[in-house]
Structures are given as C-alpha cells and as structure tokens.
Design a protein around this motif. Sequence first.
Motif, PDB file in Angstrom:
ATOM      1  N   ARG A 104      35.226  50.938 -22.251  1.00 22.68           N
ATOM      2  CA  ARG A 104      34.246  50.644 -23.345  1.00 22.68           C
ATOM      3  C   ARG A 104      32.860  50.293 -22.858  1.00 22.68           C
ATOM      4  O   ARG A 104      31.711  50.712 -23.214  1.00 22.68           O
ATOM      5  N   SER A 105      32.869  49.405 -21.794  1.00 19.36           N
ATOM      6  CA  SER A 105      31.532  48.869 -21.221  1.00 19.36           C
ATOM      7  C   SER A 105      31.108  49.902 -20.495  1.00 19.36           C
ATOM      8  O   SER A 105      29.787  50.038 -20.287  1.00 19.36           O
ATOM      9  N   GLU A 140      35.627  40.941 -17.073  1.00 21.36           N
ATOM     10  CA  GLU A 140      36.772  40.967 -17.879  1.00 21.36           C
ATOM     11  C   GLU A 140      38.050  41.699 -17.565  1.00 21.36           C
ATOM     12  O   GLU A 140      39.191  41.176 -18.264  1.00 21.36           O
ATOM     13  N   ALA A 151      37.889  49.035 -18.440  1.00 20.74           N
ATOM     14  CA  ALA A 151      36.658  48.649 -18.783  1.00 20.74           C
ATOM     15  C   ALA A 151      35.770  49.876 -19.345  1.00 20.74           C
ATOM     16  O   ALA A 151      34.586  49.950 -19.108  1.00 20.74           O
ATOM     17  N   THR A 210      29.275  52.354 -22.968  1.00 12.76           N
ATOM     18  CA  THR A 210      28.307  51.641 -23.768  1.00 12.76           C
ATOM     19  C   THR A 210      27.234  51.660 -22.677  1.00 12.76           C
ATOM     20  O   THR A 210      25.736  51.727 -22.919  1.00 12.76           O
ATOM     21  N   GLY A 211      27.532  51.114 -21.269  1.00  4.58           N
ATOM     22  CA  GLY A 211      26.295  51.136 -20.445  1.00  4.58           C
ATOM     23  C   GLY A 211      25.623  52.667 -20.051  1.00  4.58           C
ATOM     24  O   GLY A 211      24.336  52.319 -19.985  1.00  4.58           O
ATOM     25  N   THR A 240      25.598  45.304 -18.979  1.00  5.18           N
ATOM     26  CA  THR A 240      26.715  45.923 -19.751  1.00  5.18           C
ATOM     27  C   THR A 240      28.065  46.203 -19.020  1.00  5.18           C
ATOM     28  O   THR A 240      29.125  45.627 -19.305  1.00  5.18           O
ATOM     29  N   ILE A 241      27.718  46.955 -17.964  1.00  3.69           N
ATOM     30  CA  ILE A 241      28.768  47.346 -17.096  1.00  3.69           C
ATOM     31  C   ILE A 241      29.427  46.249 -16.393  1.00  3.69           C
ATOM     32  O   ILE A 241      30.869  45.935 -16.407  1.00  3.69           O
ATOM     33  N   GLN A 257      33.799  51.736 -29.508  1.00  9.91           N
ATOM     34  CA  GLN A 257      34.167  50.425 -29.660  1.00  9.91           C
ATOM     35  C   GLN A 257      34.842  49.821 -30.803  1.00  9.91           C
ATOM     36  O   GLN A 257      35.882  48.988 -30.727  1.00  9.91           O
ATOM     37  N   THR A 301      29.709  42.909 -17.399  1.00 11.09           N
ATOM     38  CA  THR A 301      30.357  42.072 -18.403  1.00 11.09           C
ATOM     39  C   THR A 301      31.741  42.691 -18.542  1.00 11.09           C
ATOM     40  O   THR A 301      32.961  42.072 -18.396  1.00 11.09           O
ATOM     41  N   GLY A 302      31.723  44.089 -18.771  1.00 11.39           N
ATOM     42  CA  GLY A 302      33.116  44.817 -18.693  1.00 11.39           C
ATOM     43  C   GLY A 302      34.172  44.672 -17.746  1.00 11.39           C
ATOM     44  O   GLY A 302      35.165  44.346 -17.530  1.00 11.39           O
TER      45      GLY A 302
END
Length: 220
Positions: A146-147, A116, A144, A150-151, A109-110, A218, A112-113
Amino acid sequence: MDWNDFAAPIWLSVQIALVSSILVFGLATAAARGMARAKFFGKPVLETVLLLPLVLSPTVIGFVLLVALGRRSWIGQAYEWLVGQPIVFSWIAAVIASVVVAFPLAYRTIKTGLEEVDGELQEAARAYGANEWQVFRWITAPLASRSLVTGYVLGFARSLGEFGATLMIAGNIPHRTQTIPTAIYIAVDSGNMSLAWAWAGVTVLLSFLMLLIISRKQCP
C-alpha cells in the motif's frame, strides 16, 4: 490554437511525470530501505537533507538546480561536452526538477510503510538463505504494498503539477519544455482564461484518477 498545440503540454507533462515518477520510486525505495531500520551517527541530519525539498519553495529548488546544472557548473559543462547540448532548458531538466521536488513525498510515504513491516519475518527469511532482493521481493514488498503504490502515485501526481522549479531550470518552450502548469501560467498571463480552464481541467482529472487509485488501494 489547434489541437496539437493544446495537446502538446498535456502529453509532455504525462511523459515527464511517468519518467520522473519511476526514477523517484526507485530512488525513494532504495533510500527508504536504507534508512528505515538503520542506526548510525548523523542519521537525523541525512534524514533532514532528504526531506528538505518538501519544505523549500520550488523556486528556491529551481534556483539551486540552475546554479548546480547550468552552463557554468562543472556538471553542466561535462554534460554539454558529452551530449552536445546543455541540461538547462531541456526535457531532461524538467525531469530532474520533478524528481527533486517529488522525491521527499514518495520517500516519506514509502519509509513509513517499510518501518511497519515485521523485522522478524525479514530475519527469518535471511536465516533460511534468502538474499536481500528475495527478502524485499517476497516479504517486504507485499507487506508494504500500500505504501509503495501510494508513494509512486504521489510522486507521479507531484511531478505532474510541478511548476516553480521546472520554470526556473527548464523554461517554457512550446513542444519542448512547456508543461501543463507553465502553459496555464502563460494562458492566464495573456488573458486566455478558457484555455487555462481547459488545461486546468485536464490536470484535475488526472490528479483525481491518481488519488482514486490510492483510495482503492487503501480500502480493504
């Protein structure tokens, strides 16, 4: 069963989840930063190793940890010599099991953020003299966020629900290593369904709150 016996697995699970999720967040963030834009020989192999616990059975993970950290292993013997007690069937063992199981979920998850985030912004910050910590603190982390959140939350939720690996390496010792999942297993096995439902309800509530945090983060 009195209140202390009922609350003990809940409090222990929350403690383990808090500690393991902090460790998972730090390890996953560091690994994700190193892997996000790096290019080197063997990267796919290393990436596969980092994600392997995501697809392995928790029982297999627990067995591997039991062999690696047991009293016959050099790690287990060294730890017992330093601390005076074995790793296995201890609170630390439950934390280790949760970290190993939850790490790949948070890492993916992290990562991926971080991928980006615009690399040109990071390079511009470095060009103006910012060190790597400053680049991460002021550029990467906000973009990042949000990631990252979320992570962390997914790592906490996964740690809270860990069962197989924890049972293998930490056991089910009341007030010591008995977490909510293992307590539910014992309650069901003994036919105490009302108690199992009560613990299950607490788990569902805590997991719901974690997912609500992700949803709020999110949503714009």
